[in-house]
Design a protein around this motif. Structure first.
Motif, PDB file in Angstrom:
ATOM      1  N   ARG A 292       0.816  -1.176   0.030  1.00 58.57           N
ATOM      2  CA  ARG A 292      -0.122   0.067  -0.105  1.00 58.57           C
ATOM      3  C   ARG A 292       0.823   1.291  -0.162  1.00 58.57           C
ATOM      4  N   MET A 293       0.389   2.268  -0.749  1.00 58.74           N
ATOM      5  CA  MET A 293       0.892   3.803  -0.559  1.00 58.74           C
ATOM      6  C   MET A 293       0.015   4.476   0.034  1.00 58.74           C
ATOM      7  N   TRP A 294       0.279   5.068   1.242  1.00 60.00           N
ATOM      8  CA  TRP A 294      -0.711   5.902   2.085  1.00 60.00           C
ATOM      9  C   TRP A 294       0.005   7.342   1.666  1.00 60.00           C
ATOM     10  N   GLY A 317      -7.989  -1.732  -5.977  1.00 59.65           N
ATOM     11  CA  GLY A 317      -8.493  -1.786  -4.543  1.00 59.65           C
ATOM     12  C   GLY A 317      -7.928  -0.677  -3.597  1.00 59.65           C
ATOM     13  N   ASN A 318      -7.423  -1.324  -2.721  1.00 57.45           N
ATOM     14  CA  ASN A 318      -6.833  -0.244  -1.429  1.00 57.45           C
ATOM     15  C   ASN A 318      -5.390  -0.222  -1.787  1.00 57.45           C
ATOM     16  N   HIS A 340      -3.816   5.583   9.180  1.00 60.06           N
ATOM     17  CA  HIS A 340      -4.757   5.224  10.520  1.00 60.06           C
ATOM     18  C   HIS A 340      -5.884   4.169   9.965  1.00 60.06           C
ATOM     19  N   ARG A 341      -6.399   4.542   9.043  1.00 60.05           N
ATOM     20  CA  ARG A 341      -7.797   3.910   8.568  1.00 60.05           C
ATOM     21  C   ARG A 341      -7.436   2.667   7.691  1.00 60.05           C
ATOM     22  N   PHE A 342      -6.238   2.690   7.076  1.00 56.64           N
ATOM     23  CA  PHE A 342      -6.121   1.382   6.034  1.00 56.64           C
ATOM     24  C   PHE A 342      -4.714   0.884   6.372  1.00 56.64           C
ATOM     25  N   LYS A 343      -4.658   0.223   7.947  1.00 56.21           N
ATOM     26  CA  LYS A 343      -3.364  -0.530   8.210  1.00 56.21           C
ATOM     27  C   LYS A 343      -3.488  -1.864   8.845  1.00 56.21           C
TER      28      LYS A 343
END
Ligand code: CO8
Length: 371
Positions: A292-294, A317-318, A340-343
């Motif tokens: 993922r890349m936040w 997707g995410n 925070h939301r996607f970990k």
């Protein structure tokens, strides 16, 4: 010992403002303005203002709504700014209250009590007061001993703040750091500017960083690599200064955020993609190795463009989650909100990148791996 981010927190302000609500206020303001100056406009002495539109905002930026600490004044065409009380002696500024709310969640995730922490870093675009530091007020209110300081570098305040925490831990000058990132942006935004009235929202994030040895959190991510970059540009600029009272006839829009959005888009993107490619290469990784890349949350088209350039295909997707649809641009907080939301779906050993880019120009990034 390696350094970990052992918990994160998010404070969401009490009021949401949709594009339609914001545009209705702006367009009512435009109508009033054009009526009031009808004669001058007809005589060619003043330009008529043009209406804003929700369709434009969503298409150009991906923003659908934003949160605000104070809503009423922002959506009142006769006011067009947040209305709230000035902080006086003995009173707590919004940024401190917002920061504490996010900090409490981060400390809970990290299983840390105030006595476990010995350094508080508040990093944000604005400071509601130059001194005493907001970090020191947060330190007092949470009952933390040790040291605390404020810092900031606009869009990269959050990543640079976490990198400062990482460096302090690596150097052994702190045992456990509370990083706090309150972004009270709405007072810095010109709600009378069609080009920018939709861009920003309020939020606060926080994180706890510590050596892996002392960590007892199931949420921990190990920091594998950090990287920072700046290159002067005033395509994003605010001229507000503590010395403004010394001058007469300053323009009305002086304190506000201003940008050349197109130029930023064009100049910053190549810097960002090159920066990320270099950072991954320094860690013997390819973009494909990241789960993922936040990314910084300024513009959905910008993020999709960057990810496409890095992966050679559209994000799926995410892979590069978007939170700016709900929060708008939150100055430096976007990448931390996304983290925070996607970990929580990461397995041990999976990697991701927390990366901010914007005003300065500044780029800051942390390569992390689930413990
Ligand atoms: N409604 C309808 N039409 C509009 C509006 C509007 N509100 N605004 C502009 N238009 C029109 C323009 O007049 C123009 O019309 P024409 O073509 O006839 O001249 C047309 O729409 C296109 O305008 P733009 O070229 O300006 O539109 P873009 O497609 O470039 O989109 C954006 C504008 C969304 C601003 C885009 O350029 C962008 O997002 N760029 C990237 C900017 C960026 O990343 N900036 C970093 C932000 S800084 C940051 O993250 C933190 C800084 C510190 C925080 C401060 C907090 C207050």
């Amino acid at each position: 010992s390696d350094i970990v981010i052992s918990g994160t927190g998010l404070f969401t302000p009490p009021h949401q403002i949709t594009n339609d609500e914001l545009v209705a206020a702006y367009n009512a303001y435009v109508e009033r303005h054009n009526e009031e100056y009808a004669e001058q406009i007809a005589a060619g002495e003043r330009e008529a203002l043009s209406p804003s539109s929700s369709e434009f905002i969503e298409k150009a930026s991906g923003i659908k709504a934003r949160y605000a600490m104070y809503k009423d004044g922002i959506i009142d065409p006769a006011v067009m700014h947040p209305v709230f009380d000035a902080t006086r002696e003995g009173q707590t500024p919004e940024m401190v209250t917002m920061g504490i709310a996010a900090a409490k969640e981060a400390m809970q995730q990290a299983n840390k009590k105030p006595e476990d922490i010995d350094l508080v870093i508040v990093s944000s675009t604005f400071r509601q007061r130059d001194y005493p530091g907001m970090a020191v007020e947060i330190q007092r209110d949470l009952g933390i001993k040790g040291a605390a300081y404020d810092m900031g570098i606009a869009c990269s305040s959050a990543t640079f703040g976490m990198i400062n925490a990482y460096a302090a831990l690596k150097a052994g000058i702190a045992r456990c750091v509370l990083f706090v990132n309150p972004e009270f942006t709405t007072p810095g935004l010109n709600f009378k500017s069609r080009d920018s009235h939709f861009i920003f929202g309020d939020v606060a994030t926080a994180a706890v960083l510590e050596p892996e040895d002392s960590c007892n959190s199931e949420h921990a991510f190990r920091i594998r690599h950090t990287k920072q970059f700046t290159q002067f540009s005033d395509n994003i600029r605010s001229d507000a200064s503590y010395a403004d009272y010394c001058f007469e006839d300053l323009p009305e829009d002086r304190p506000f955020f201003k940008q050349e959005g197109r130029k930023v888009f064009k100049e910053l993107l190549p810097l960002v993609t090159q920066f990320i490619t270099e950072q991954l290469a320094e860690s013997q990784l390819e973009p494909q190795d990241l789960k993922r890349m936040w990314l910084h949350q300024a513009n959905i088209n910008m993020n999709n463009f960057a990810v496409k350039k890095l992966l050679g295909r559209e994000p799926e997707g995410n892979e590069a989650p978007i939170v700016l649809d709900e929060f708008a641009n939150t100055a430096s907080s976007g990448s931390v909100i996304a983290f925070h939301r996607f970990k929580d779906d990461f397995a041990a050993g999976e990697s991701g990148l927390i990366c901010s880019f914007g005003a300065g120009y500044s780029i800051g990034s942390l390569l992390v791996e689930k413990v």
